[in-house]
Design a protein around this motif. Structure first.
Motif, PDB file in Angstrom:
ATOM      1  N   CYS A  47     -44.222  88.600  13.736  1.00  0.00           N
ATOM      2  CA  CYS A  47     -44.444  88.709  15.012  1.00  0.00           C
ATOM      3  C   CYS A  47     -44.182  90.015  15.744  1.00  0.00           C
ATOM      4  N   ALA A  48     -43.179  90.560  15.571  1.00  0.00           N
ATOM      5  CA  ALA A  48     -42.541  92.009  16.365  1.00  0.00           C
ATOM      6  C   ALA A  48     -43.572  93.075  15.614  1.00  0.00           C
ATOM      7  N   ASN A  49     -44.106  93.197  14.443  1.00  0.00           N
ATOM      8  CA  ASN A  49     -44.707  93.914  13.495  1.00  0.00           C
ATOM      9  C   ASN A  49     -46.087  93.867  14.272  1.00  0.00           C
ATOM     10  N   SER A  50     -46.504  92.746  14.453  1.00  0.00           N
ATOM     11  CA  SER A  50     -47.907  92.179  14.912  1.00  0.00           C
ATOM     12  C   SER A  50     -48.245  92.737  16.176  1.00  0.00           C
ATOM     13  N   GLY A  51     -47.222  93.097  17.005  1.00  0.00           N
ATOM     14  CA  GLY A  51     -47.302  93.270  18.528  1.00  0.00           C
ATOM     15  C   GLY A  51     -47.279  92.084  19.447  1.00  0.00           C
ATOM     16  N   ILE A  52     -46.818  90.982  18.720  1.00  0.00           N
ATOM     17  CA  ILE A  52     -46.432  89.563  19.779  1.00  0.00           C
ATOM     18  C   ILE A  52     -45.214  89.879  20.579  1.00  0.00           C
ATOM     19  N   LYS A  53     -45.227  89.666  21.686  1.00  0.00           N
ATOM     20  CA  LYS A  53     -44.138  90.147  22.585  1.00  0.00           C
ATOM     21  C   LYS A  53     -43.330  88.754  22.881  1.00  0.00           C
ATOM     22  N   VAL A  54     -43.882  87.714  22.977  1.00  0.00           N
ATOM     23  CA  VAL A  54     -43.269  86.289  23.515  1.00  0.00           C
ATOM     24  C   VAL A  54     -43.343  85.515  22.472  1.00  0.00           C
ATOM     25  N   GLY A  73     -32.700  88.396  20.447  1.00  0.00           N
ATOM     26  CA  GLY A  73     -34.235  88.841  20.476  1.00  0.00           C
ATOM     27  C   GLY A  73     -33.957  90.347  19.800  1.00  0.00           C
ATOM     28  N   GLN A  74     -32.897  91.082  20.273  1.00  0.00           N
ATOM     29  CA  GLN A  74     -32.756  92.548  19.757  1.00  0.00           C
ATOM     30  C   GLN A  74     -32.988  92.972  18.347  1.00  0.00           C
ATOM     31  N   ARG A  75     -32.477  91.769  17.539  1.00  0.00           N
ATOM     32  CA  ARG A  75     -32.597  92.282  16.245  1.00  0.00           C
ATOM     33  C   ARG A  75     -34.164  92.365  15.657  1.00  0.00           C
ATOM     34  N   TRP A  76     -34.996  92.070  16.417  1.00  0.00           N
ATOM     35  CA  TRP A  76     -36.342  92.152  15.937  1.00  0.00           C
ATOM     36  C   TRP A  76     -37.179  92.896  17.206  1.00  0.00           C
ATOM     37  N   GLY A  77     -36.333  93.533  17.811  1.00  0.00           N
ATOM     38  CA  GLY A  77     -37.059  94.273  18.974  1.00  0.00           C
ATOM     39  C   GLY A  77     -37.777  93.797  20.223  1.00  0.00           C
ATOM     40  N   LYS A 275     -41.484  96.472   8.269  1.00  0.00           N
ATOM     41  CA  LYS A 275     -39.996  95.901   8.046  1.00  0.00           C
ATOM     42  C   LYS A 275     -39.571  94.700   8.532  1.00  0.00           C
ATOM     43  N   ILE A 276     -38.599  93.982   7.733  1.00  0.00           N
ATOM     44  CA  ILE A 276     -38.272  92.546   8.029  1.00  0.00           C
ATOM     45  C   ILE A 276     -36.885  93.009   8.471  1.00  0.00           C
ATOM     46  N   TYR A 277     -36.675  92.600   9.821  1.00  0.00           N
ATOM     47  CA  TYR A 277     -35.627  92.887  10.626  1.00  0.00           C
ATOM     48  C   TYR A 277     -34.713  91.710  10.504  1.00  0.00           C
TER      49      TYR A 277
END
Length: 379
Positions: A47-54, A73-77, A275-277
């Motif tokens: 989700c984070a890498n795909s630009g999904i914010k919520v 949530g900070q682990r995945w930005g 990356k996998i966070y």
């Protein structure tokens, strides 16, 4: 690529009974994987890498650890302005009684108010217990181009195994014309991955209607998708090419860990572009003593290796004592392997102590041993 018009909902409440003791006190998405990660790190990182914010994470069974973990949530930005990971356990609402999630679709239905808050154009539905890397932005692009009400990610599987899956039958343009749940004689080998993109208005209407359908399982595969087909709504198949693993059994979890050590290593956790966070454990670097040897392994921080380890995955703070042998094994955090002990083809649960001289598993065994309690010599 920011996907501000798409919100993701991760279904992470399953019991995972086939993982036996690993999920007796823990939800399956929180189970350890790959020496460093938890299973839910993969859909969250995607989700984070795909630009999904919520991202909403729907939890239920043994959810204390998972709630605490996913809520950071900070682990995945996903902790910046306008983004976030929202943990959504079943809850009592005004005018209704408390009720657990009755099915995958019901879990979304009970959180319609949450989704409406963000007013998304599209909703991405994910499972929290699969190992894979996927750019959901590519799937969304196909969804928009096709004009579909729903797009379903599918994965080609060997035809001889197709009867184990929900199978999508498509026309030449990839439009889904039929869905068969574990057919005895499958017409195609396109298996559903349980990843869906819906137009929110269409899905919202269907979820509300499904609440009043007598005998409904309130499930996407059993009820929502067939209903869309029966109504003649356009369903599109998104063909995924890449590594994907449902780690719902001890064997499949072990196999996925071992896949990391192969030459091909399709998952490629070293890819700087995707990356996998995960959490960073505050502990010392790993150490290999003069009596220790390591060959073809994943080893995390804090591991102390005084014995011989080969073809294995070791999590943080694992200890392998002098003259011990560990081969084709997964040792979860805090495992201790005593002097002269031997561990073959096994998954050893976190914190387990294997006493000096004990033997676990066999290098010739076809079965994967799950060790979840202390092992003494002679047992």
């Amino acid at each position: 690529m920011e996907q501000n018009n798409m919100l993701a909902m991760i279904l992470a409440g399953g019991r995972g009974t086939r993982l036996l003791d690993l999920t007796k006190k823990n939800a399956k998405p929180a189970v350890y994987f790959g020496g460093k990660y938890r299973i839910i790190d993969f859909p969250l990182s995607n989700c984070a890498n795909s630009g999904i914010k919520v991202v909403g994470v729907l939890t239920q069974y043994e959810s204390v650890m998972l709630n605490a973990y996913a809520g950071a949530g900070q682990r995945w930005g996903l902790d910046t302005r306008g983004s976030g990971v929202y943990v959504l356990p079943p809850r009592e609402k005004d005018g209704t009684k408390f009720d657990v999630y009755q099915g995958t679709a019901d879990a979304i239905t009970q959180n319609i108010d949450f989704i409406d808050t963000f007013d998304p154009e599209h909703v991405l539905i994910l499972s929290g217990d699969h190992i894979y890397k996927m750019d959901y932005a590519d799937m969304l692009s196909l969804h928009k181009e096709s004009g579909a009400a729903c797009t379903i990610a599918v994965l080609p599987v060997p035809m001889k195994e197709a009867s184990r899956f929900g199978i999508m039958n498509t026309d030449e343009e990839g439009r889904i014309v039929e869905f068969e749940e574990k057919p005895e004689h499958p017409k195609s080998n396109l298996a559903s991955m349980g990843i869906y993109i819906f137009n929110w208005k269409d899905l919202r209407k269907e979820l509300i209607a499904d609440m009043n359908v007598e005998g409904s399982h309130h499930d996407f595969g059993k009820d929502i998708i067939p209903s869309f087909l029966n109504q003649g709504k356009k369903l599109q198949a998104y063909k995924f090419e890449g590594y994907w693993k449902d780690v719902g059994t001890i064997d499949s979890l072990w196999e996925a860990n071992m896949d990391l050590l192969t030459k091909s290593n399709e998952l490629n956790l070293d890819d700087p572009e995707w990356k996998i966070y995960t959490e960073d454990v505050p502990t010392l670097p790993h150490y290999v003593s003069p009596t220790g040897s390591v060959k073809n392994c994943y080893i995390n921080q804090g591991a102390i290796i005084k014995g011989n380890v080969e073809g294995s995955v070791l999590f943080h703070n694992v200890t392998v004592d002098k003259d011990a042998v560990v081969e084709q094994a997964v040792l979860m955090p805090g495992v201790s392997v005593g002097e002269g002990a031997k561990v073959y083809r096994a998954i050893v649960a976190d914190g387990v102590k294997i006493d000096p001289g004990a033997v676990v598993g066999s290098p010739d065994s076809e079965e994967i041993a799950l060790i979840s309690k202390r092992v003494k010599k002679g047992e």
